[in-house]
Design a protein around this motif. Sequence first.
Motif, PDB file in Angstrom:
ATOM      1  N   ASP A  62       5.092  36.312 -13.516  1.00  0.00           N
ATOM      2  CA  ASP A  62       5.562  37.312 -12.557  1.00  0.00           C
ATOM      3  C   ASP A  62       4.458  38.278 -12.137  1.00  0.00           C
ATOM      4  OD1 ASP A  62       7.995  36.105 -12.920  1.00  0.00           O
ATOM      5  OD2 ASP A  62       9.009  37.853 -13.754  1.00  0.00           O
ATOM      6  N   GLY A  63       3.371  38.307 -12.895  1.00  0.00           N
ATOM      7  CA  GLY A  63       2.291  39.235 -12.603  1.00  0.00           C
ATOM      8  C   GLY A  63       1.014  38.555 -12.151  1.00  0.00           C
ATOM      9  N   LEU A  64       0.377  37.859 -13.055  1.00  0.00           N
ATOM     10  CA  LEU A  64      -0.950  37.295 -12.793  1.00  0.00           C
ATOM     11  C   LEU A  64      -0.915  36.107 -11.830  1.00  0.00           C
ATOM     12  CD1 LEU A  64      -3.898  37.734 -13.584  1.00  0.00           C
ATOM     13  CD2 LEU A  64      -3.522  36.184 -15.521  1.00  0.00           C
ATOM     14  N   PHE A  65      -0.053  35.135 -12.095  1.00  0.00           N
ATOM     15  CA  PHE A  65      -0.040  33.925 -11.269  1.00  0.00           C
ATOM     16  C   PHE A  65       0.260  34.198  -9.790  1.00  0.00           C
ATOM     17  CE2 PHE A  65       1.014  30.791 -14.984  1.00  0.00           C
ATOM     18  CZ  PHE A  65      -0.210  31.062 -15.568  1.00  0.00           C
ATOM     19  N   PRO A  66       1.235  35.046  -9.463  1.00  0.00           N
ATOM     20  CA  PRO A  66       1.466  35.304  -8.038  1.00  0.00           C
ATOM     21  C   PRO A  66       0.235  35.877  -7.332  1.00  0.00           C
ATOM     22  CG  PRO A  66       3.337  36.059  -9.308  1.00  0.00           C
ATOM     23  CD  PRO A  66       2.256  35.697 -10.291  1.00  0.00           C
ATOM     24  N   GLU A  67      -0.548  36.666  -8.053  1.00  0.00           N
ATOM     25  CA  GLU A  67      -1.739  37.254  -7.448  1.00  0.00           C
ATOM     26  C   GLU A  67      -2.840  36.212  -7.239  1.00  0.00           C
ATOM     27  OE1 GLU A  67      -1.553  40.144  -6.205  1.00  0.00           O
ATOM     28  OE2 GLU A  67       0.190  40.923  -7.263  1.00  0.00           O
ATOM     29  N   LEU A  68      -2.789  35.119  -7.985  1.00  0.00           N
ATOM     30  CA  LEU A  68      -3.805  34.070  -7.874  1.00  0.00           C
ATOM     31  C   LEU A  68      -3.330  32.865  -7.069  1.00  0.00           C
ATOM     32  CD1 LEU A  68      -5.024  34.132 -11.581  1.00  0.00           C
ATOM     33  CD2 LEU A  68      -6.316  34.925  -9.586  1.00  0.00           C
ATOM     34  N   ALA A  69      -2.053  32.807  -6.760  1.00  0.00           N
ATOM     35  CA  ALA A  69      -1.462  31.608  -6.168  1.00  0.00           C
ATOM     36  C   ALA A  69      -2.038  31.236  -4.808  1.00  0.00           C
ATOM     37  CB  ALA A  69       0.049  31.751  -6.071  1.00  0.00           C
ATOM     38  N   ASP A  70      -2.342  32.213  -3.973  1.00  0.00           N
ATOM     39  CA  ASP A  70      -2.887  31.882  -2.652  1.00  0.00           C
ATOM     40  C   ASP A  70      -4.254  31.224  -2.756  1.00  0.00           C
ATOM     41  OD1 ASP A  70      -0.659  32.848  -1.370  1.00  0.00           O
ATOM     42  OD2 ASP A  70      -1.569  34.778  -0.835  1.00  0.00           O
ATOM     43  N   GLU A  71      -5.063  31.704  -3.681  1.00  0.00           N
ATOM     44  CA  GLU A  71      -6.421  31.187  -3.829  1.00  0.00           C
ATOM     45  C   GLU A  71      -6.485  29.909  -4.664  1.00  0.00           C
ATOM     46  OE1 GLU A  71     -10.873  32.909  -4.880  1.00  0.00           O
ATOM     47  OE2 GLU A  71      -9.157  34.256  -4.920  1.00  0.00           O
ATOM     48  N   PHE A  72      -5.578  29.777  -5.637  1.00  0.00           N
ATOM     49  CA  PHE A  72      -5.601  28.643  -6.572  1.00  0.00           C
ATOM     50  C   PHE A  72      -4.212  28.015  -6.722  1.00  0.00           C
ATOM     51  CE2 PHE A  72      -8.640  31.914  -8.057  1.00  0.00           C
ATOM     52  CZ  PHE A  72      -9.837  31.216  -7.923  1.00  0.00           C
ATOM     53  N   PRO A  73      -3.592  27.562  -5.622  1.00  0.00           N
ATOM     54  CA  PRO A  73      -2.190  27.123  -5.690  1.00  0.00           C
ATOM     55  C   PRO A  73      -1.931  25.950  -6.642  1.00  0.00           C
ATOM     56  CG  PRO A  73      -3.160  26.520  -3.583  1.00  0.00           C
ATOM     57  CD  PRO A  73      -4.149  27.412  -4.281  1.00  0.00           C
ATOM     58  N   GLU A  74      -2.787  24.947  -6.632  1.00  0.00           N
ATOM     59  CA  GLU A  74      -2.555  23.784  -7.496  1.00  0.00           C
ATOM     60  C   GLU A  74      -2.696  24.153  -8.964  1.00  0.00           C
ATOM     61  OE1 GLU A  74      -5.028  23.611  -5.027  1.00  0.00           O
ATOM     62  OE2 GLU A  74      -3.805  22.598  -3.509  1.00  0.00           O
ATOM     63  N   HIS A  75      -3.673  24.982  -9.276  1.00  0.00           N
ATOM     64  CA  HIS A  75      -3.894  25.388 -10.668  1.00  0.00           C
ATOM     65  C   HIS A  75      -2.698  26.192 -11.186  1.00  0.00           C
ATOM     66  CE1 HIS A  75      -7.770  23.919  -9.789  1.00  0.00           C
ATOM     67  NE2 HIS A  75      -8.465  24.633 -10.638  1.00  0.00           N
ATOM     68  N   VAL A  76      -2.230  27.116 -10.361  1.00  0.00           N
ATOM     69  CA  VAL A  76      -1.109  27.954 -10.768  1.00  0.00           C
ATOM     70  C   VAL A  76       0.134  27.094 -10.985  1.00  0.00           C
ATOM     71  CG1 VAL A  76       0.481  29.748  -9.971  1.00  0.00           C
ATOM     72  CG2 VAL A  76      -1.987  30.092  -9.785  1.00  0.00           C
ATOM     73  N   GLU A  77       0.401  26.154 -10.100  1.00  0.00           N
ATOM     74  CA  GLU A  77       1.575  25.286 -10.258  1.00  0.00           C
ATOM     75  C   GLU A  77       1.463  24.431 -11.510  1.00  0.00           C
ATOM     76  OE1 GLU A  77       4.760  24.914  -9.216  1.00  0.00           O
ATOM     77  OE2 GLU A  77       4.175  26.831  -8.371  1.00  0.00           O
ATOM     78  N   ALA A  78       0.278  23.920 -11.792  1.00  0.00           N
ATOM     79  CA  ALA A  78       0.077  23.108 -13.003  1.00  0.00           C
ATOM     80  C   ALA A  78       0.325  23.941 -14.261  1.00  0.00           C
ATOM     81  CB  ALA A  78      -1.330  22.517 -13.020  1.00  0.00           C
ATOM     82  N   LEU A  79      -0.147  25.178 -14.262  1.00  0.00           N
ATOM     83  CA  LEU A  79       0.062  26.051 -15.415  1.00  0.00           C
ATOM     84  C   LEU A  79       1.540  26.384 -15.591  1.00  0.00           C
ATOM     85  CD1 LEU A  79      -3.023  28.375 -14.929  1.00  0.00           C
ATOM     86  CD2 LEU A  79      -2.718  26.684 -16.754  1.00  0.00           C
ATOM     87  N   ARG A  80       2.231  26.634 -14.490  1.00  0.00           N
ATOM     88  CA  ARG A  80       3.670  26.903 -14.565  1.00  0.00           C
ATOM     89  C   ARG A  80       4.409  25.683 -15.139  1.00  0.00           C
ATOM     90  NH1 ARG A  80       5.607  31.354 -11.444  1.00  0.00           N
ATOM     91  NH2 ARG A  80       4.026  32.206 -10.049  1.00  0.00           N
ATOM     92  N   ALA A  81       4.022  24.499 -14.705  1.00  0.00           N
ATOM     93  CA  ALA A  81       4.664  23.276 -15.203  1.00  0.00           C
ATOM     94  C   ALA A  81       4.422  23.110 -16.701  1.00  0.00           C
ATOM     95  CB  ALA A  81       4.143  22.061 -14.436  1.00  0.00           C
ATOM     96  N   GLU A  82       3.226  23.430 -17.151  1.00  0.00           N
ATOM     97  CA  GLU A  82       2.940  23.356 -18.584  1.00  0.00           C
ATOM     98  C   GLU A  82       3.789  24.357 -19.364  1.00  0.00           C
ATOM     99  OE1 GLU A  82      -1.644  21.710 -18.100  1.00  0.00           O
ATOM    100  OE2 GLU A  82      -1.342  23.744 -18.868  1.00  0.00           O
ATOM    101  N   HIS A  83       3.984  25.535 -18.807  1.00  0.00           N
ATOM    102  CA  HIS A  83       4.870  26.510 -19.456  1.00  0.00           C
ATOM    103  C   HIS A  83       6.252  25.897 -19.674  1.00  0.00           C
ATOM    104  CE1 HIS A  83       2.667  30.463 -18.115  1.00  0.00           C
ATOM    105  NE2 HIS A  83       2.058  29.873 -19.127  1.00  0.00           N
TER     106      HIS A  83
END
Length: 159
Positions: A62-83
């Motif tokens: 809710d904090g860090l990933f949304p701030e990085l999602a525009d620049e690193f969308p695939e990485h953020v989605e992969a990390l969310r899936a791992e969670h």
Amino acid sequence: MCEYCGCQQIAVIDELTREHDAVVALIARVRELLAADDVDGAAAVTRQMAVVLAPHTLVEEDGLFPELADEFPEHVEALRAEHRVVEAVLDEASRGTPTDPTWPARLSDALHLLRDHILKEQDGVFPAALTSLDADQWERVEVVRERAGSPLATPVTNS
């Protein structure tokens, strides 16, 4: 864990890193218990791990990933899936020792994924956040951290 880029100078990152350290210690304890065939003990420590990970994951998602999602969308989605994968296996122990005989092996696999996931965050996400986020973005992450609380305010035991 990582100490080379200076990202731990940011309070949120320092706290997330300390939570990672606590989780890594708990992973080691679960592995010892599984090796000793103590599934009840492993389940108990898994519940302790979930206590650390619940607010930790909230801060990231809710904090860090949304701030990085525009620049690193695939990485953020992969990390969310791992969670989601890790949470599903840990959640099986939330009410006691799982009776599914495949759970210990699936737990071991999930902990391997979690350990790799932590390294991705330490070596990739946190340094990227340090260089990518501005003061307003860090303030938004801090608001989420305050809302989530800190699981390390209460000691996490290894038994």
